[in-house]
Design a protein around this motif. Sequence first.
Motif, PDB file in Angstrom:
ATOM      1  N   UNK A 198       0.727  -1.060   0.311  1.00 11.98           N
ATOM      2  CA  UNK A 198       0.058   0.395   0.062  1.00 11.98           C
ATOM      3  C   UNK A 198       0.687   1.025  -0.669  1.00 11.98           C
ATOM      4  N   UNK A 199       2.315   1.348   0.594  1.00 12.77           N
ATOM      5  CA  UNK A 199       2.784   2.310   0.731  1.00 12.77           C
ATOM      6  C   UNK A 199       3.478   2.374  -1.032  1.00 12.77           C
ATOM      7  N   UNK A 200       3.594   1.501  -1.864  1.00 16.93           N
ATOM      8  CA  UNK A 200       4.389   2.107  -3.057  1.00 16.93           C
ATOM      9  C   UNK A 200       3.497   3.047  -3.580  1.00 16.93           C
ATOM     10  N   UNK A 201       4.127   4.026  -4.588  1.00 14.77           N
ATOM     11  CA  UNK A 201       3.391   5.178  -5.084  1.00 14.77           C
ATOM     12  C   UNK A 201       2.349   4.417  -6.135  1.00 14.77           C
ATOM     13  N   UNK A 202       1.651   4.667  -6.556  1.00 15.98           N
ATOM     14  CA  UNK A 202       0.640   4.146  -7.003  1.00 15.98           C
ATOM     15  C   UNK A 202       0.383   4.609  -8.542  1.00 15.98           C
ATOM     16  N   UNK A 203       0.622   4.289  -9.342  1.00 11.53           N
ATOM     17  CA  UNK A 203       0.365   4.574 -11.413  1.00 11.53           C
ATOM     18  C   UNK A 203      -1.570   4.648 -11.399  1.00 11.53           C
ATOM     19  N   UNK A 204      -2.093   3.325 -11.531  1.00  8.43           N
ATOM     20  CA  UNK A 204      -3.078   3.595 -12.194  1.00  8.43           C
ATOM     21  C   UNK A 204      -4.101   2.078 -12.156  1.00  8.43           C
ATOM     22  N   UNK A 205      -5.318   1.756 -12.178  1.00  2.21           N
ATOM     23  CA  UNK A 205      -5.653   0.890 -11.864  1.00  2.21           C
ATOM     24  C   UNK A 205      -6.898   0.607 -13.275  1.00  2.21           C
ATOM     25  N   UNK A 206      -6.655  -1.039 -13.354  1.00  2.00           N
ATOM     26  CA  UNK A 206      -6.955  -1.612 -14.525  1.00  2.00           C
ATOM     27  C   UNK A 206      -7.362  -3.078 -13.355  1.00  2.00           C
ATOM     28  N   UNK A 207      -8.833  -2.492 -13.770  1.00  2.00           N
ATOM     29  CA  UNK A 207      -9.844  -3.857 -13.684  1.00  2.00           C
ATOM     30  C   UNK A 207      -9.699  -3.947 -12.371  1.00  2.00           C
ATOM     31  N   UNK A 208      -9.343  -5.298 -11.437  1.00  2.00           N
ATOM     32  CA  UNK A 208      -9.123  -5.320  -9.741  1.00  2.00           C
ATOM     33  C   UNK A 208      -7.685  -4.753  -9.438  1.00  2.00           C
ATOM     34  N   UNK A 209      -6.813  -4.661 -10.289  1.00  2.00           N
ATOM     35  CA  UNK A 209      -5.448  -4.933 -10.045  1.00  2.00           C
ATOM     36  C   UNK A 209      -5.090  -3.138  -9.634  1.00  2.00           C
ATOM     37  N   UNK A 210      -4.230  -2.522  -9.200  1.00  2.00           N
ATOM     38  CA  UNK A 210      -3.836  -1.111  -8.636  1.00  2.00           C
ATOM     39  C   UNK A 210      -2.329  -1.735  -8.990  1.00  2.00           C
ATOM     40  N   UNK A 211      -2.030  -0.598  -9.798  1.00  2.00           N
ATOM     41  CA  UNK A 211      -0.194  -1.092 -10.104  1.00  2.00           C
ATOM     42  C   UNK A 211       0.437   0.142 -10.161  1.00  2.00           C
ATOM     43  N   UNK A 212       1.810   0.227  -9.662  1.00  2.00           N
ATOM     44  CA  UNK A 212       3.141   0.785  -8.503  1.00  2.00           C
ATOM     45  C   UNK A 212       3.633   0.303  -9.720  1.00  2.00           C
ATOM     46  N   UNK A 213       4.681   1.913  -9.412  1.00  2.00           N
ATOM     47  CA  UNK A 213       6.151   2.050  -9.300  1.00  2.00           C
ATOM     48  C   UNK A 213       7.379   1.064  -8.487  1.00  2.00           C
TER      49      UNK A 213
END
Length: 213
Positions: A198-213
């Motif tokens: 949850x602490x990772x910088x979030x880039x975008x959400x696709x469907x049920x997944x949040x993608x992070x850097x």
Amino acid sequence: MRKSLLFTFFVLAALFMTLPMEKAEAAPTLKVGSTVGDVWDLQFRLNILGYYQQKPDGVYGLRTSDAVRRFQTSYGLPPDGVTGPKTWRVLKRISVNQKELDIMAKIIHGEARGESYKGQVAVGAVVMNRVKSPLFPNNVTAVVFEPRAFTAVDDGQYWLTPNSTSYRAAIDAIRGWDPSGGALYYFNPDTATSAWIWSRPQLLKIGKHIFCS
């Protein structure tokens, strides 16, 4: 008895030091006329990337040479049509062999088979982003089987039989489509329990997944 053991140890150590060290096998240099097994691997990788349109046949002919030349041009290598160590190094960093393609399809199917096609490609892109990142292993197998890296490996869903969509998504990710925006991680916010993710910088959400850097 102690002196005898010490003497034996030093003799063996000295013998070991005199043995020639085994050198890492050099990448094979392939050119027109080559028919060794590595030609199959080369053609498969170029086919996955879209440079070689024919079915691999293990013969390094003019079509293979032309595909290599176009690949070399794309990646700033001398376009001589010869597959030497530098070309191999770049090719293996951005492509896969048959076994690695199967692994990609399995991890996509296990992790994202209920997601949209874009979401499935995004999961594959995360794998490829990790392969290219110095923070992770430099090959697909090691990335996927890194301890606790993917839930599907931990809970066994990785071993489900992937469908054709999973293979298409894998190929699109290998060819460079990255809907994840360069992400190295992703998670399902409905099931994630790790405070770290949850602490990772979030880039975008696709469907049920949040993608992070």
